[in-house]
Write an enzyme that holds these catalytic residues in place. Structure first.
Site, short mmCIF file in Angstrom:
data_model
loop_
_atom_site.label_atom_id
_atom_site.label_comp_id
_atom_site.label_asym_id
_atom_site.label_seq_id
_atom_site.Cartn_x
_atom_site.Cartn_y
_atom_site.Cartn_z
N GLN A 100 57.18 101.83 -23.29
CA GLN A 100 57.28 100.47 -22.48
C GLN A 100 57.11 100.77 -20.98
OE1 GLN A 100 57.11 97.35 -23.11
NE2 GLN A 100 56.55 97.94 -25.47
N SER A 101 56.58 101.96 -20.57
CA SER A 101 56.24 102.20 -19.06
C SER A 101 55.62 101.30 -18.58
CB SER A 101 55.61 103.44 -18.93
OG SER A 101 55.16 103.83 -17.87
N ASN A 102 56.35 100.75 -17.11
CA ASN A 102 55.47 99.73 -16.34
C ASN A 102 54.53 100.60 -15.55
OD1 ASN A 102 57.39 97.47 -16.89
ND2 ASN A 102 58.96 98.86 -15.98
#
Ligand SMILES: *Cc1c(COP(=O)(O)O)cnc(C)c1O
Length: 329
Positions: free
Chosen positions: A79-81
């Site tokens: 879920q890396s921005n």
């Protein structure tokens, strides 16, 4: 400081909507009976959902283009921005994008992971492999295919990326002067440390007198302190400012790491819901919810007087919310 040389900024490409606004959090402040609270909206930088990585990518993509690269390669959590904004930046400049995501593919393609796919990124899951080694292998493969990859470290946190937050402190200085603000503390979520490192250097360059407190989202205080201080010093050298000793200006608090990175606890859940329901502003559970949970706790412990002003630097992350539906609901 006026007796200090000015930073020699390298080229940057426009990716972020700047300046980001500063707004009062009057209802939250009243609810907590705390200091004056302000929020800086780096969740509104644009670039496919906003966040702090947009400022870093302005310098990273400029360097990639200057080196004639045609692919951006980076790494992060599922879920890396940072990965999502890198994919968006690549799309905006007609570059390819390969993302090395830590672990194994989750059952649900949602949140940032869905956006990575929509933005056209090629995804590689590390499983139990080392992500840095896998990035190297992906770059090697791209080269054999005739491409020129540009490798960006975790979080975009090298001297090039951190430069975005040195410049952000000039933006803050202008806003402080225009609105006649007096900011005693900046609170920011600190992960790979590039954001805080840039801020710490920028505070010295632009004479910001308040304290910058990084709420760690993963690392222990000592390790993150060392990392942020080293990166701030290296960034100063990168910008032609010589050797600066910045360790004294680095404040890190690891009291809110809880069960670890991206493990949502009651503190994050309360912070996300409180700010949403009192202010209509969305935080995320991994970074800004953790940092806000820390700020709420510090206020409850009486860490600030009511006459002080605390600026919460909102670094984004809300696009990840759907992936945490079960933990937040
Ligand atoms: C990456 C990120 C951070 C942390 O920034 P670092 O420069 O890695 O310390 C904070 N908040 C959000 C929403 C992020 O995506």
């Amino acid at each position: 400081m006026s007796n200090q040389p000015k930073p020699n900024y390298p080229k940057r490409v426009p990716l972020a909507q700047l300046p980001t606004p500063i707004q009062p959090l009057a209802r939250l402040s009243k609810h907590l009976g705390g200091p004056t609270l302000l929020i800086k909206r780096d969740d509104q930088t644009g670039l496919a959902g906003g966040g702090n990585k947009a400022r870093k990518l302005e310098f990273l993509v400029a360097e990639a283009l200057a080196q004639g690269c045609d692919y951006l390669v980076t790494t992060g959590a599922a879920q890396s921005n940072h990965c999502r904004q890198t994919a968006a930046a690549a799309a905006a400049y007609g570059l390819g994008c390969s993302l090395v995501l830590k672990g194994n593919p989750p059952a649900a393609v949602t949140g940032n992971l869905l956006l990575d796919e929509l933005l056209g990124a090629h995804l590689y899951w590390s499983s139990d492999q080392d992500t840095v080694a896998l990035m190297g292998a992906v770059c090697a493969e791209l080269r054999t295919m005739g491409h020129t990859p540009y490798q960006i470290p975790l979080g975009g946190s090298n001297v090039v990326g951190a430069t975005g937050y040195v410049l952000a402190m000039e933006e803050l200085k202008t806003q402080i002067a225009t609105a006649n603000l007096n900011i005693d503390f900046i609170i920011v979520a600190s992960g790979s440390g590039g954001t805080q490192a840039g801020m710490v250097l920028g505070a010295t360059v632009y004479d910001f007198r308040g304290e910058i407190l990084g709420i760690s989202v993963a690392a222990e205080t000592q390790a993150l302190h060392t990392q942020v201080a080293a990166l701030a010093t290296a960034t100063a050298t990168h910008l032609g400012l010589g050797t600066l000793s910045l360790a004294d200006r680095v404040n890190v608090n690891d009291d809110y790491v809880g069960e670890g990175y991206a493990v949502v606890g009651e503190s994050e859940r309360e912070a996300v819901r409180m700010v949403a329901q009192l202010e209509g502003i969305l935080l995320d559970p991994v970074y800004t919810g953790r940092a806000m949970g820390g700020l709420i706790d510090l206020i409850r412990w009486g860490a600030f007087t009511r006459r002080q002003t605390v600026l919460f630097w909102h670094t984004g992350g809300a696009p990840a919310l759907p992936a945490f539906a079960e933990k937040l609901g």
